[in-house]
Design a protein around this motif. Structure first.
Motif, PDB file in Angstrom:
ATOM      1  N   ALA A  89      30.517  34.769 -65.490  1.00 49.36           N
ATOM      2  CA  ALA A  89      29.179  35.264 -65.840  1.00 49.36           C
ATOM      3  C   ALA A  89      28.556  36.008 -64.669  1.00 49.36           C
ATOM      4  O   ALA A  89      27.966  37.083 -64.839  1.00 49.36           O
ATOM      5  CB  ALA A  89      28.297  34.093 -66.263  1.00 49.36           C
ATOM      6  N   GLY A  90      28.684  35.436 -63.477  1.00 50.23           N
ATOM      7  CA  GLY A  90      28.124  36.092 -62.305  1.00 50.23           C
ATOM      8  C   GLY A  90      28.803  37.413 -62.012  1.00 50.23           C
ATOM      9  O   GLY A  90      28.147  38.414 -61.706  1.00 50.23           O
ATOM     10  N   PHE A  91      30.127  37.432 -62.119  1.00 48.77           N
ATOM     11  CA  PHE A  91      30.865  38.670 -61.861  1.00 48.77           C
ATOM     12  C   PHE A  91      30.455  39.751 -62.849  1.00 48.77           C
ATOM     13  O   PHE A  91      30.178  40.893 -62.454  1.00 48.77           O
ATOM     14  CB  PHE A  91      32.370  38.421 -61.972  1.00 48.77           C
ATOM     15  N   LEU A  92      30.427  39.414 -64.141  1.00 49.32           N
ATOM     16  CA  LEU A  92      30.107  40.422 -65.144  1.00 49.32           C
ATOM     17  C   LEU A  92      28.685  40.933 -64.986  1.00 49.32           C
ATOM     18  O   LEU A  92      28.417  42.133 -65.143  1.00 49.32           O
ATOM     19  CB  LEU A  92      30.319  39.845 -66.551  1.00 49.32           C
ATOM     20  N   ALA A  93      27.757  40.017 -64.670  1.00 48.50           N
ATOM     21  CA  ALA A  93      26.367  40.421 -64.489  1.00 48.50           C
ATOM     22  C   ALA A  93      26.225  41.436 -63.362  1.00 48.50           C
ATOM     23  O   ALA A  93      25.520  42.443 -63.491  1.00 48.50           O
ATOM     24  CB  ALA A  93      25.497  39.193 -64.214  1.00 48.50           C
ATOM     25  N   VAL A  94      26.904  41.180 -62.246  1.00 46.16           N
ATOM     26  CA  VAL A  94      26.831  42.103 -61.107  1.00 46.16           C
ATOM     27  C   VAL A  94      27.670  43.350 -61.365  1.00 46.16           C
ATOM     28  O   VAL A  94      27.275  44.473 -61.025  1.00 46.16           O
ATOM     29  CB  VAL A  94      27.293  41.406 -59.815  1.00 46.16           C
TER      30      VAL A  94
END
Length: 392
Positions: free
Chosen positions: A106-111
Protein backbone atom coordinates in the motif's frame (compact mmCIF):
# COMPACT_ATOMS: atom_id res chain seq x y z
CA UNK A 1 8.39 6.47 -21.08
CA UNK A 2 11.49 6.47 -18.83
CA UNK A 3 13.04 3.13 -17.86
CA UNK A 4 12.59 3.68 -14.08
CA UNK A 5 8.85 3.80 -14.66
CA UNK A 6 8.91 0.31 -16.14
CA UNK A 7 11.02 -0.94 -13.22
CA UNK A 8 8.42 0.48 -10.83
CA UNK A 9 5.84 -1.46 -12.84
CA UNK A 10 7.89 -4.63 -12.19
CA UNK A 11 7.41 -4.04 -8.47
CA UNK A 12 3.68 -3.53 -9.00
CA UNK A 13 3.68 -6.79 -10.99
CA UNK A 14 5.38 -8.63 -8.12
CA UNK A 15 3.01 -7.12 -5.58
CA UNK A 16 -0.04 -7.84 -7.72
CA UNK A 17 1.07 -11.43 -8.12
CA UNK A 18 1.46 -11.69 -4.36
CA UNK A 19 -2.00 -10.24 -3.78
CA UNK A 20 -3.79 -12.68 -6.07
CA UNK A 21 -1.58 -15.79 -6.00
CA UNK A 22 -2.92 -17.38 -2.82
CA UNK A 23 -6.05 -18.69 -4.55
CA UNK A 24 -4.02 -21.52 -6.05
CA UNK A 25 -1.75 -22.08 -3.05
CA UNK A 26 -4.13 -22.29 -0.09
CA UNK A 27 -4.54 -26.10 0.00
CA UNK A 28 -0.76 -26.63 0.05
CA UNK A 29 -0.23 -23.92 2.67
CA UNK A 30 -2.95 -25.39 4.86
CA UNK A 31 -1.50 -28.90 4.61
CA UNK A 32 2.07 -27.77 5.20
CA UNK A 33 1.32 -25.58 8.21
CA UNK A 34 -1.32 -27.82 9.79
CA UNK A 35 -4.37 -25.53 9.50
CA UNK A 36 -7.67 -25.80 7.68
CA UNK A 37 -8.16 -24.33 4.21
CA UNK A 38 -10.65 -21.90 5.72
CA UNK A 39 -8.06 -20.70 8.19
CA UNK A 40 -5.48 -20.38 5.42
CA UNK A 41 -8.02 -18.28 3.53
CA UNK A 42 -7.71 -15.61 6.21
CA UNK A 43 -4.35 -14.76 4.64
CA UNK A 44 -6.27 -13.14 1.77
CA UNK A 45 -8.34 -11.06 4.18
CA UNK A 46 -5.21 -10.03 6.05
CA UNK A 47 -3.68 -8.69 2.86
CA UNK A 48 -6.83 -6.81 1.84
CA UNK A 49 -7.24 -5.17 5.24
CA UNK A 50 -3.57 -4.25 5.28
CA UNK A 51 -3.95 -2.57 1.90
CA UNK A 52 -7.00 -0.51 2.92
CA UNK A 53 -5.60 0.63 6.27
CA UNK A 54 -2.04 0.86 5.06
CA UNK A 55 -2.45 3.29 2.17
CA UNK A 56 -3.29 6.42 4.19
CA UNK A 57 -1.50 5.32 7.38
CA UNK A 58 1.84 4.57 5.75
CA UNK A 59 1.56 7.65 3.55
CA UNK A 60 1.25 9.81 6.67
CA UNK A 61 4.26 8.15 8.28
CA UNK A 62 6.38 8.47 5.15
CA UNK A 63 5.36 11.95 4.01
CA UNK A 64 8.53 13.51 5.44
CA UNK A 65 10.78 11.06 3.62
CA UNK A 66 12.20 11.56 0.11
CA UNK A 67 10.34 9.48 -2.44
CA UNK A 68 13.41 7.41 -3.28
CA UNK A 69 13.88 6.52 0.38
CA UNK A 70 10.20 5.64 0.76
CA UNK A 71 9.96 3.51 -2.37
CA UNK A 72 13.19 1.65 -1.65
CA UNK A 73 12.18 1.03 1.94
CA UNK A 74 8.77 -0.33 0.95
CA UNK A 75 10.28 -2.63 -1.69
CA UNK A 76 12.83 -4.02 0.76
CA UNK A 77 10.23 -4.58 3.49
CA UNK A 78 7.96 -6.31 0.98
CA UNK A 79 10.86 -8.50 -0.14
CA UNK A 80 11.84 -9.37 3.42
CA UNK A 81 8.24 -10.24 4.32
CA UNK A 82 8.09 -12.78 1.49
CA UNK A 83 11.49 -14.21 2.32
CA UNK A 84 10.40 -14.72 5.92
CA UNK A 85 7.08 -16.17 4.77
CA UNK A 86 8.93 -18.62 2.55
CA UNK A 87 10.91 -20.11 5.45
CA UNK A 88 8.45 -19.96 8.33
CA UNK A 89 6.91 -23.11 9.76
CA UNK A 90 4.20 -21.34 11.75
CA UNK A 91 0.91 -19.99 10.45
CA UNK A 92 0.83 -16.96 12.82
CA UNK A 93 4.18 -15.81 11.44
CA UNK A 94 2.96 -16.25 7.86
CA UNK A 95 -0.19 -14.30 8.72
CA UNK A 96 1.93 -11.48 10.16
CA UNK A 97 4.12 -11.40 7.04
CA UNK A 98 1.01 -10.98 4.87
CA UNK A 99 -0.09 -7.97 6.90
CA UNK A 100 3.39 -6.44 6.71
CA UNK A 101 3.60 -7.14 2.98
CA UNK A 102 0.22 -5.49 2.45
CA UNK A 103 1.29 -2.39 4.37
CA UNK A 104 4.46 -2.18 2.28
CA UNK A 105 2.46 -2.75 -0.90
CA UNK A 106 0.00 0.00 0.00
CA UNK A 107 2.78 2.40 0.88
CA UNK A 108 4.73 1.64 -2.28
CA UNK A 109 1.72 2.07 -4.55
CA UNK A 110 0.65 5.28 -2.83
CA UNK A 111 4.08 6.85 -3.34
CA UNK A 112 4.66 5.27 -6.76
CA UNK A 113 1.45 6.75 -8.16
CA UNK A 114 2.66 10.26 -7.44
CA UNK A 115 6.28 9.47 -8.32
CA UNK A 116 5.25 8.05 -11.70
CA UNK A 117 3.55 11.22 -12.85
CA UNK A 118 6.57 13.20 -11.66
CA UNK A 119 8.80 11.31 -14.10
CA UNK A 120 6.95 12.55 -17.20
CA UNK A 121 5.62 15.83 -18.62
CA UNK A 122 2.11 16.89 -17.49
CA UNK A 123 0.52 15.84 -20.79
CA UNK A 124 1.71 12.24 -20.35
CA UNK A 125 0.54 11.55 -16.80
CA UNK A 126 -2.21 9.19 -17.92
CA UNK A 127 0.23 7.12 -19.96
CA UNK A 128 2.63 6.98 -17.01
CA UNK A 129 -0.13 5.67 -14.75
CA UNK A 130 -1.09 3.14 -17.43
CA UNK A 131 2.47 1.79 -17.49
CA UNK A 132 2.53 1.56 -13.70
CA UNK A 133 -0.87 -0.11 -13.40
CA UNK A 134 -0.06 -2.49 -16.25
CA UNK A 135 2.01 -4.31 -13.65
CA UNK A 136 -1.23 -5.39 -12.00
CA UNK A 137 -2.80 -6.55 -15.26
CA UNK A 138 0.31 -8.51 -16.28
CA UNK A 139 0.21 -10.14 -12.84
CA UNK A 140 -3.27 -11.41 -13.69
CA UNK A 141 -2.15 -12.64 -17.13
CA UNK A 142 1.16 -14.25 -16.21
CA UNK A 143 2.02 -13.82 -12.55
CA UNK A 144 -0.89 -15.63 -10.95
CA UNK A 145 -0.98 -18.63 -13.34
CA UNK A 146 2.82 -18.77 -13.27
CA UNK A 147 2.82 -18.68 -9.49
CA UNK A 148 0.27 -21.47 -9.36
CA UNK A 149 2.34 -23.59 -11.75
CA UNK A 150 5.54 -22.92 -9.78
CA UNK A 151 3.75 -23.82 -6.56
CA UNK A 152 2.51 -27.08 -8.10
CA UNK A 153 6.01 -28.00 -9.27
CA UNK A 154 8.17 -26.84 -6.36
CA UNK A 155 5.77 -26.05 -3.52
CA UNK A 156 4.15 -22.85 -2.30
CA UNK A 157 7.39 -21.59 -0.73
CA UNK A 158 9.03 -21.36 -4.16
CA UNK A 159 6.31 -18.92 -5.23
CA UNK A 160 7.06 -16.68 -2.25
CA UNK A 161 10.77 -16.73 -3.14
CA UNK A 162 9.97 -15.87 -6.76
CA UNK A 163 7.95 -12.82 -5.70
CA UNK A 164 10.80 -11.67 -3.46
CA UNK A 165 13.32 -11.99 -6.31
CA UNK A 166 11.09 -10.03 -8.68
CA UNK A 167 11.41 -7.03 -6.38
CA UNK A 168 15.18 -6.75 -6.83
CA UNK A 169 15.06 -5.10 -10.30
CA UNK A 170 12.51 -2.64 -8.93
CA UNK A 171 14.84 -1.74 -6.07
CA UNK A 172 17.58 -1.07 -8.61
CA UNK A 173 15.18 1.06 -10.62
CA UNK A 174 14.35 3.15 -7.58
CA UNK A 175 18.03 3.73 -6.83
CA UNK A 176 18.92 4.59 -10.42
CA UNK A 177 15.83 6.42 -11.58
CA UNK A 178 14.17 8.26 -8.71
CA UNK A 179 15.98 11.53 -7.84
CA UNK A 180 17.44 11.76 -4.35
CA UNK A 181 16.96 14.62 -1.93
CA UNK A 182 14.10 16.33 -0.22
CA UNK A 183 13.32 18.69 -3.11
CA UNK A 184 12.99 15.82 -5.55
CA UNK A 185 10.73 14.09 -3.11
CA UNK A 186 8.26 16.89 -3.30
CA UNK A 187 8.36 17.62 0.42
CA UNK A 188 9.81 21.11 0.28
CA UNK A 189 7.01 23.64 0.60
CA UNK A 190 4.38 20.95 0.93
CA UNK A 191 1.07 21.73 2.64
CA UNK A 192 0.57 20.78 6.26
CA UNK A 193 -0.90 17.33 6.90
CA UNK A 194 -4.16 18.89 8.10
CA UNK A 195 -4.46 20.79 4.82
CA UNK A 196 -3.82 17.64 2.80
CA UNK A 197 -6.41 15.69 4.78
CA UNK A 198 -8.85 18.57 4.30
CA UNK A 199 -8.80 17.79 0.58
CA UNK A 200 -11.01 14.82 1.43
CA UNK A 201 -13.84 17.26 2.13
CA UNK A 202 -13.80 18.47 -1.49
CA UNK A 203 -16.83 17.00 -3.32
CA UNK A 204 -15.01 16.47 -6.67
CA UNK A 205 -12.32 14.37 -4.98
CA UNK A 206 -14.84 12.35 -2.97
CA UNK A 207 -16.84 11.82 -6.16
CA UNK A 208 -14.03 10.32 -8.23
CA UNK A 209 -12.87 8.20 -5.28
CA UNK A 210 -16.41 6.82 -4.94
CA UNK A 211 -16.64 6.12 -8.66
CA UNK A 212 -13.26 4.39 -8.64
CA UNK A 213 -14.32 2.24 -5.70
CA UNK A 214 -17.61 1.25 -7.39
CA UNK A 215 -16.00 0.30 -10.69
CA UNK A 216 -13.27 -1.65 -8.92
CA UNK A 217 -15.87 -3.39 -6.74
CA UNK A 218 -17.68 -4.54 -9.88
CA UNK A 219 -14.42 -5.78 -11.39
CA UNK A 220 -13.17 -7.77 -8.42
CA UNK A 221 -16.62 -8.97 -7.41
CA UNK A 222 -17.04 -10.93 -10.63
CA UNK A 223 -13.37 -11.85 -10.89
CA UNK A 224 -13.40 -13.45 -7.43
CA UNK A 225 -16.27 -15.77 -8.35
CA UNK A 226 -15.32 -16.44 -11.95
CA UNK A 227 -14.51 -20.09 -11.30
CA UNK A 228 -18.14 -21.14 -10.60
CA UNK A 229 -19.23 -19.42 -13.82
CA UNK A 230 -16.65 -21.33 -15.87
CA UNK A 231 -17.24 -24.75 -14.31
CA UNK A 232 -20.96 -24.30 -13.54
CA UNK A 233 -22.72 -22.08 -16.07
CA UNK A 234 -20.35 -22.87 -18.95
CA UNK A 235 -19.90 -26.50 -17.91
CA UNK A 236 -16.16 -26.50 -18.56
CA UNK A 237 -13.36 -28.31 -16.75
CA UNK A 238 -11.34 -26.71 -13.98
CA UNK A 239 -8.29 -25.99 -16.13
CA UNK A 240 -10.43 -23.61 -18.22
CA UNK A 241 -10.51 -21.33 -15.17
CA UNK A 242 -6.90 -20.38 -15.85
CA UNK A 243 -7.77 -19.65 -19.49
CA UNK A 244 -10.59 -17.38 -18.36
CA UNK A 245 -8.32 -15.53 -15.93
CA UNK A 246 -5.63 -15.06 -18.57
CA UNK A 247 -8.17 -13.66 -21.07
CA UNK A 248 -9.56 -11.26 -18.48
CA UNK A 249 -6.02 -10.19 -17.61
CA UNK A 250 -5.09 -9.76 -21.28
CA UNK A 251 -8.15 -7.57 -21.74
CA UNK A 252 -7.18 -5.59 -18.64
CA UNK A 253 -3.72 -4.95 -20.05
CA UNK A 254 -5.22 -3.81 -23.35
CA UNK A 255 -7.70 -1.53 -21.63
CA UNK A 256 -5.22 0.16 -19.32
CA UNK A 257 -2.80 0.68 -22.22
CA UNK A 258 -5.38 2.24 -24.53
CA UNK A 259 -6.91 4.35 -21.77
CA UNK A 260 -3.47 5.61 -20.82
CA UNK A 261 -3.24 7.26 -24.22
CA UNK A 262 -6.75 8.70 -24.03
CA UNK A 263 -7.15 9.74 -20.40
CA UNK A 264 -4.61 12.55 -20.71
CA UNK A 265 -6.64 14.23 -23.42
CA UNK A 266 -10.22 12.98 -23.17
CA UNK A 267 -10.96 11.45 -19.75
CA UNK A 268 -14.62 12.39 -20.05
CA UNK A 269 -14.98 10.42 -23.25
CA UNK A 270 -13.39 7.33 -21.72
CA UNK A 271 -15.95 7.39 -18.91
CA UNK A 272 -18.87 8.43 -21.13
CA UNK A 273 -18.22 5.72 -23.73
CA UNK A 274 -16.58 3.00 -21.67
CA UNK A 275 -19.02 3.23 -18.75
CA UNK A 276 -22.22 2.30 -20.63
CA UNK A 277 -20.42 -0.47 -22.50
CA UNK A 278 -19.18 -1.83 -19.18
CA UNK A 279 -22.73 -1.66 -17.83
CA UNK A 280 -24.11 -3.66 -20.77
CA UNK A 281 -21.25 -6.14 -20.66
CA UNK A 282 -21.83 -7.59 -17.18
CA UNK A 283 -25.49 -8.60 -17.75
CA UNK A 284 -24.55 -9.85 -21.23
CA UNK A 285 -21.89 -12.02 -19.62
CA UNK A 286 -24.46 -13.36 -17.15
CA UNK A 287 -26.93 -14.21 -19.93
CA UNK A 288 -24.36 -15.77 -22.26
CA UNK A 289 -22.26 -17.52 -19.60
CA UNK A 290 -23.45 -20.93 -20.81
CA UNK A 291 -21.88 -20.29 -24.22
CA UNK A 292 -18.09 -20.79 -23.81
CA UNK A 293 -17.05 -18.80 -26.90
CA UNK A 294 -19.22 -15.83 -25.94
CA UNK A 295 -18.05 -16.14 -22.33
CA UNK A 296 -14.37 -15.90 -23.23
CA UNK A 297 -14.85 -13.04 -25.69
CA UNK A 298 -16.85 -11.05 -23.16
CA UNK A 299 -14.30 -11.72 -20.42
CA UNK A 300 -11.61 -10.11 -22.58
CA UNK A 301 -13.88 -7.16 -23.38
CA UNK A 302 -14.96 -6.66 -19.76
CA UNK A 303 -11.37 -6.80 -18.58
CA UNK A 304 -10.46 -4.11 -21.10
CA UNK A 305 -13.41 -1.86 -20.22
CA UNK A 306 -13.04 -2.32 -16.47
CA UNK A 307 -9.42 -1.26 -16.40
CA UNK A 308 -9.85 1.46 -19.02
CA UNK A 309 -12.52 3.20 -16.97
CA UNK A 310 -10.90 2.33 -13.65
CA UNK A 311 -7.43 3.63 -14.55
CA UNK A 312 -8.95 6.84 -15.91
CA UNK A 313 -10.68 7.39 -12.59
CA UNK A 314 -7.39 6.79 -10.76
CA UNK A 315 -5.84 9.55 -12.87
CA UNK A 316 -8.74 11.83 -11.94
CA UNK A 317 -8.25 11.12 -8.23
CA UNK A 318 -4.65 12.27 -8.51
CA UNK A 319 -5.77 15.35 -10.46
CA UNK A 320 -8.43 16.30 -7.91
CA UNK A 321 -6.01 15.67 -5.02
CA UNK A 322 -3.33 17.96 -6.45
CA UNK A 323 -3.57 20.00 -3.24
CA UNK A 324 -2.37 16.94 -1.29
CA UNK A 325 0.93 16.13 -3.01
CA UNK A 326 2.15 13.62 -0.42
CA UNK A 327 -1.24 11.97 0.21
CA UNK A 328 -2.84 11.88 -3.25
CA UNK A 329 -1.49 8.43 -4.10
CA UNK A 330 -2.83 7.01 -0.85
CA UNK A 331 -6.31 8.37 -1.62
CA UNK A 332 -6.30 6.61 -4.98
CA UNK A 333 -4.92 3.40 -3.45
CA UNK A 334 -7.49 3.40 -0.65
CA UNK A 335 -10.37 3.95 -3.08
CA UNK A 336 -9.26 1.07 -5.27
CA UNK A 337 -8.83 -1.31 -2.35
CA UNK A 338 -12.13 -0.39 -0.73
CA UNK A 339 -13.66 -1.51 -4.00
CA UNK A 340 -11.52 -4.65 -4.09
CA UNK A 341 -12.71 -5.56 -0.59
CA UNK A 342 -16.38 -4.57 -0.95
CA UNK A 343 -16.90 -6.13 -4.38
CA UNK A 344 -16.37 -9.77 -3.36
CA UNK A 345 -18.66 -9.29 -0.34
CA UNK A 346 -21.43 -7.98 -2.57
CA UNK A 347 -20.80 -10.71 -5.11
CA UNK A 348 -20.88 -13.41 -2.42
CA UNK A 349 -24.33 -12.25 -1.36
CA UNK A 350 -25.48 -12.39 -4.99
CA UNK A 351 -24.04 -15.88 -5.35
CA UNK A 352 -26.73 -17.10 -2.96
CA UNK A 353 -29.53 -15.48 -4.97
CA UNK A 354 -31.76 -17.29 -7.49
CA UNK A 355 -29.30 -16.23 -10.20
CA UNK A 356 -26.79 -18.73 -8.77
CA UNK A 357 -23.35 -18.69 -10.37
CA UNK A 358 -24.32 -15.69 -12.50
CA UNK A 359 -25.35 -13.65 -9.46
CA UNK A 360 -21.97 -11.90 -9.08
CA UNK A 361 -22.13 -10.81 -12.74
CA UNK A 362 -25.52 -9.22 -12.21
CA UNK A 363 -24.22 -7.59 -9.03
CA UNK A 364 -21.32 -6.11 -10.98
CA UNK A 365 -23.76 -4.66 -13.47
CA UNK A 366 -25.70 -3.09 -10.62
CA UNK A 367 -22.54 -1.55 -9.15
CA UNK A 368 -21.60 -0.03 -12.51
CA UNK A 369 -25.16 1.26 -12.93
CA UNK A 370 -24.90 3.07 -9.59
CA UNK A 371 -21.55 4.51 -10.63
CA UNK A 372 -22.98 5.82 -13.91
CA UNK A 373 -26.02 7.33 -12.23
CA UNK A 374 -23.62 9.30 -10.06
CA UNK A 375 -21.09 10.01 -12.79
CA UNK A 376 -23.09 11.37 -15.69
CA UNK A 377 -24.73 14.33 -13.94
CA UNK A 378 -21.28 15.21 -12.58
CA UNK A 379 -19.30 14.57 -15.77
CA UNK A 380 -18.34 18.26 -16.20
CA UNK A 381 -17.01 18.20 -12.63
CA UNK A 382 -15.01 15.02 -13.28
CA UNK A 383 -13.21 16.58 -16.24
CA UNK A 384 -13.06 20.18 -14.99
CA UNK A 385 -9.66 21.83 -15.21
CA UNK A 386 -8.26 19.07 -17.39
CA UNK A 387 -6.39 20.39 -20.39
CA UNK A 388 -6.51 16.91 -21.77
CA UNK A 389 -9.88 17.66 -23.30
CA UNK A 390 -8.15 19.74 -25.94
CA UNK A 391 -8.29 17.93 -29.28
CA UNK A 392 -5.07 16.47 -30.50
Amino acid sequence: MPLPLYLLAVAVFAMGTSEFMLAGLLPDIASDLGVTVGTAGSLTSAFAIGMIVGAPLVAVLARNWPRRTSLLGFVLVFTAAHALGAVTTGFPVLFATRVVAALANAGFLAVALTAAVGLVPPDRKGRALAVLLSGTTVAMVAGVPGGAALGALLGWRATFWAVALLCLPAALGVLRGIPAGRDAAGVTGRPALRAELAQLTRPPLVLVMLLGALVNAATFGSLTFLAPVVTGSAGLGEWWISVALVLFGAGSFTGVTVAGRLSDRRPGRVVALGGPLLLVGWPALAVLADEPVALFILLFVQGALSFAVGSTLVARVLHEAAGAPTMAGSYATAALNVGAAAGPVTAAAALGSPAGESGPLWASGLLVAVALLIAFPALPTITAGQSSEVPG
